[in-house]
Design a protein around this motif. Sequence first.
Motif, mmCIF file in Angstrom:
data_model
loop_
_atom_site.group_PDB
_atom_site.id
_atom_site.type_symbol
_atom_site.label_atom_id
_atom_site.label_comp_id
_atom_site.label_asym_id
_atom_site.label_seq_id
_atom_site.Cartn_x
_atom_site.Cartn_y
_atom_site.Cartn_z
ATOM 1 N N GLU A 149 6.279 -8.196 9.499
ATOM 2 C CA GLU A 149 5.931 -8.721 8.338
ATOM 3 C C GLU A 149 5.500 -7.511 7.613
ATOM 4 O O GLU A 149 4.552 -6.927 8.057
ATOM 5 C CB GLU A 149 4.828 -9.930 8.215
ATOM 6 N N VAL A 150 6.040 -7.080 6.370
ATOM 7 C CA VAL A 150 5.840 -5.884 5.824
ATOM 8 C C VAL A 150 5.352 -6.338 4.209
ATOM 9 O O VAL A 150 6.131 -7.016 3.574
ATOM 10 C CB VAL A 150 6.734 -5.002 5.611
ATOM 11 N N ARG A 151 4.064 -6.281 3.932
ATOM 12 C CA ARG A 151 3.691 -6.507 2.458
ATOM 13 C C ARG A 151 3.591 -5.184 1.818
ATOM 14 O O ARG A 151 2.694 -4.254 2.180
ATOM 15 C CB ARG A 151 2.495 -7.244 2.596
ATOM 16 N N ALA A 152 4.321 -5.137 0.439
ATOM 17 C CA ALA A 152 4.211 -4.056 -0.283
ATOM 18 C C ALA A 152 4.274 -4.529 -1.624
ATOM 19 O O ALA A 152 5.109 -5.391 -2.189
ATOM 20 C CB ALA A 152 5.142 -2.984 -0.043
ATOM 21 N N GLN A 153 3.570 -4.017 -2.695
ATOM 22 C CA GLN A 153 3.582 -4.134 -4.224
ATOM 23 C C GLN A 153 3.492 -5.849 -4.210
ATOM 24 O O GLN A 153 4.115 -6.444 -5.045
ATOM 25 C CB GLN A 153 4.957 -3.887 -4.782
ATOM 26 N N ASP A 154 2.562 -6.442 -3.541
ATOM 27 C CA ASP A 154 2.353 -8.069 -3.520
ATOM 28 C C ASP A 154 3.539 -8.933 -3.335
ATOM 29 O O ASP A 154 3.666 -9.985 -3.722
ATOM 30 C CB ASP A 154 1.964 -8.390 -4.824
ATOM 31 N N VAL A 155 4.614 -8.096 -2.550
ATOM 32 C CA VAL A 155 5.741 -9.027 -2.044
ATOM 33 C C VAL A 155 5.676 -8.753 -0.439
ATOM 34 O O VAL A 155 5.449 -7.636 -0.045
ATOM 35 C CB VAL A 155 6.743 -8.494 -2.581
ATOM 36 N N GLU A 156 5.801 -9.910 0.111
ATOM 37 C CA GLU A 156 5.879 -9.971 1.657
ATOM 38 C C GLU A 156 7.411 -10.265 2.118
ATOM 39 O O GLU A 156 7.940 -11.196 1.557
ATOM 40 C CB GLU A 156 4.859 -10.934 2.102
ATOM 41 N N HIS A 157 7.599 -9.317 2.959
ATOM 42 C CA HIS A 157 8.850 -9.397 3.560
ATOM 43 C C HIS A 157 8.900 -9.858 5.024
ATOM 44 O O HIS A 157 8.150 -8.954 5.976
ATOM 45 C CB HIS A 157 9.577 -7.902 3.291
ATOM 46 N N HIS A 158 9.592 -10.709 5.530
ATOM 47 C CA HIS A 158 9.655 -10.932 7.052
ATOM 48 C C HIS A 158 10.792 -10.315 7.740
ATOM 49 O O HIS A 158 11.962 -10.728 7.307
ATOM 50 C CB HIS A 158 9.645 -12.649 7.113
ATOM 51 N N LEU A 159 10.699 -9.536 8.332
ATOM 52 C CA LEU A 159 11.901 -8.972 9.110
ATOM 53 C C LEU A 159 12.049 -9.409 10.691
ATOM 54 O O LEU A 159 11.034 -9.103 11.262
ATOM 55 C CB LEU A 159 11.892 -7.534 8.974
ATOM 56 N N GLY A 160 13.223 -9.626 10.904
ATOM 57 C CA GLY A 160 13.653 -9.947 12.412
ATOM 58 C C GLY A 160 14.325 -8.797 12.981
ATOM 59 O O GLY A 160 14.671 -7.844 12.300
ATOM 60 N N THR A 161 14.832 -8.905 14.238
ATOM 61 C CA THR A 161 15.589 -7.875 14.801
ATOM 62 C C THR A 161 16.822 -7.354 14.032
ATOM 63 O O THR A 161 17.400 -8.366 13.866
ATOM 64 C CB THR A 161 15.976 -8.175 16.367
ATOM 65 N N GLY A 162 16.921 -6.461 13.903
ATOM 66 C CA GLY A 162 18.012 -5.672 13.061
ATOM 67 C C GLY A 162 17.975 -5.569 11.622
ATOM 68 O O GLY A 162 18.870 -5.002 10.940
ATOM 69 N N ASP A 163 17.040 -6.380 10.995
ATOM 70 C CA ASP A 163 16.771 -6.172 9.682
ATOM 71 C C ASP A 163 16.237 -4.717 9.043
ATOM 72 O O ASP A 163 15.570 -4.187 9.996
ATOM 73 C CB ASP A 163 15.788 -7.188 9.171
ATOM 74 N N CYS A 164 16.582 -4.526 8.097
ATOM 75 C CA CYS A 164 16.039 -3.244 7.524
ATOM 76 C C CYS A 164 15.569 -3.362 6.199
ATOM 77 O O CYS A 164 16.475 -4.051 5.169
ATOM 78 C CB CYS A 164 17.363 -2.005 7.567
ATOM 79 N N LEU A 165 14.576 -2.780 5.777
ATOM 80 C CA LEU A 165 13.987 -2.862 4.597
ATOM 81 C C LEU A 165 13.656 -1.463 3.946
ATOM 82 O O LEU A 165 13.257 -0.634 4.423
ATOM 83 C CB LEU A 165 12.392 -3.657 4.424
ATOM 84 N N ARG A 166 14.267 -1.234 2.761
ATOM 85 C CA ARG A 166 13.951 -0.053 1.869
ATOM 86 C C ARG A 166 13.104 -0.230 0.860
ATOM 87 O O ARG A 166 13.269 -1.239 0.239
ATOM 88 C CB ARG A 166 15.452 0.604 1.580
ATOM 89 N N LEU A 167 12.036 0.636 0.483
ATOM 90 C CA LEU A 167 11.173 0.305 -0.497
ATOM 91 C C LEU A 167 10.612 1.663 -0.872
ATOM 92 O O LEU A 167 10.531 2.862 0.092
ATOM 93 C CB LEU A 167 10.109 -0.486 0.016
ATOM 94 N N ARG A 168 9.940 1.846 -2.025
ATOM 95 C CA ARG A 168 9.229 2.983 -2.324
ATOM 96 C C ARG A 168 7.654 2.659 -2.265
ATOM 97 O O ARG A 168 7.332 1.396 -2.798
ATOM 98 C CB ARG A 168 9.328 3.532 -3.760
ATOM 99 N N VAL A 169 6.819 3.538 -2.017
ATOM 100 C CA VAL A 169 5.439 2.955 -1.803
ATOM 101 C C VAL A 169 4.473 3.569 -2.661
ATOM 102 O O VAL A 169 4.385 4.759 -3.014
ATOM 103 C CB VAL A 169 4.861 3.189 -0.261
ATOM 104 N N TRP A 170 4.023 2.675 -3.489
ATOM 105 C CA TRP A 170 3.013 3.078 -4.611
ATOM 106 C C TRP A 170 1.507 2.615 -4.742
ATOM 107 O O TRP A 170 0.767 3.273 -5.004
ATOM 108 C CB TRP A 170 3.825 2.432 -6.087
ATOM 109 N N GLY A 171 1.432 1.615 -3.850
ATOM 110 C CA GLY A 171 0.299 0.941 -3.511
ATOM 111 C C GLY A 171 -0.007 0.639 -2.072
ATOM 112 O O GLY A 171 0.519 1.052 -1.385
ATOM 113 N N PRO A 172 -1.005 -0.323 -2.053
ATOM 114 C CA PRO A 172 -1.363 -0.669 -0.370
ATOM 115 C C PRO A 172 -0.053 -1.226 0.157
ATOM 116 O O PRO A 172 0.760 -1.934 -0.598
ATOM 117 C CB PRO A 172 -2.409 -1.903 -0.741
ATOM 118 N N THR A 173 -0.163 -1.203 1.478
ATOM 119 C CA THR A 173 0.798 -1.663 2.273
ATOM 120 C C THR A 173 0.128 -2.452 3.502
ATOM 121 O O THR A 173 -1.000 -2.144 3.758
ATOM 122 C CB THR A 173 1.851 -0.869 2.829
ATOM 123 N N ARG A 174 0.687 -3.517 4.240
ATOM 124 C CA ARG A 174 0.341 -4.078 5.351
ATOM 125 C C ARG A 174 1.525 -4.305 6.153
ATOM 126 O O ARG A 174 2.525 -4.717 5.721
ATOM 127 C CB ARG A 174 -0.291 -5.256 4.887
#
Length: 192
Positions: A149-174
Amino acid sequence: MRSDPDDPDPVDARLGARLAALRAEQGWSLGELADRSGVSRSTLSRAERAETSPTASLLNRLCAVYGRTMSQLLSEVEAEPAPLLRAAEQPVWEDRTAGFVRRSVSPPHAGLRGELVEGRLAAGADIAYDRPPVSGLEQHIWVLEGELEVRAQDVEHHLGTGDCLRLRVWGPTRFHCPGTDDARYVLAVVRP
């Protein structure tokens, strides 16, 4: 393996020396760096003297102050860069407290903007970064095994095996591993 458990880890010793040098290059006291980073003077002092192994969160805060990615900082304490980095030679850094292992896959090079990192997050582990090391950093997170689980810009993304998330990081992440198995992922980082 260290012969004396009281001797600092060689990577921690080189990292501590580099952190002290970066602070000296800026002409900052420990107090000034503490104000800029939000890290206590005593923690900074212990990290610079390699009395403690810095956490991922601490290094992230310092990277933000110094305008470096974590890979850049860690590459500065390694040997001269080469175009090929064999698997057995790839630097591995561990934050035992957080359950996080980080392998620098790309050969380090100060002049290049992109890099690959392999991350392994233990089941249930959770790492929060209060800011990016470089504002606007582009990240591609590709899960090889497990769930993340990746949280960036107050949006949480749930990723499973094989999934890919692209983002620009401006603030806190988890980054959180919610499953019962470790999560293993590739992080492609591109500086703006």
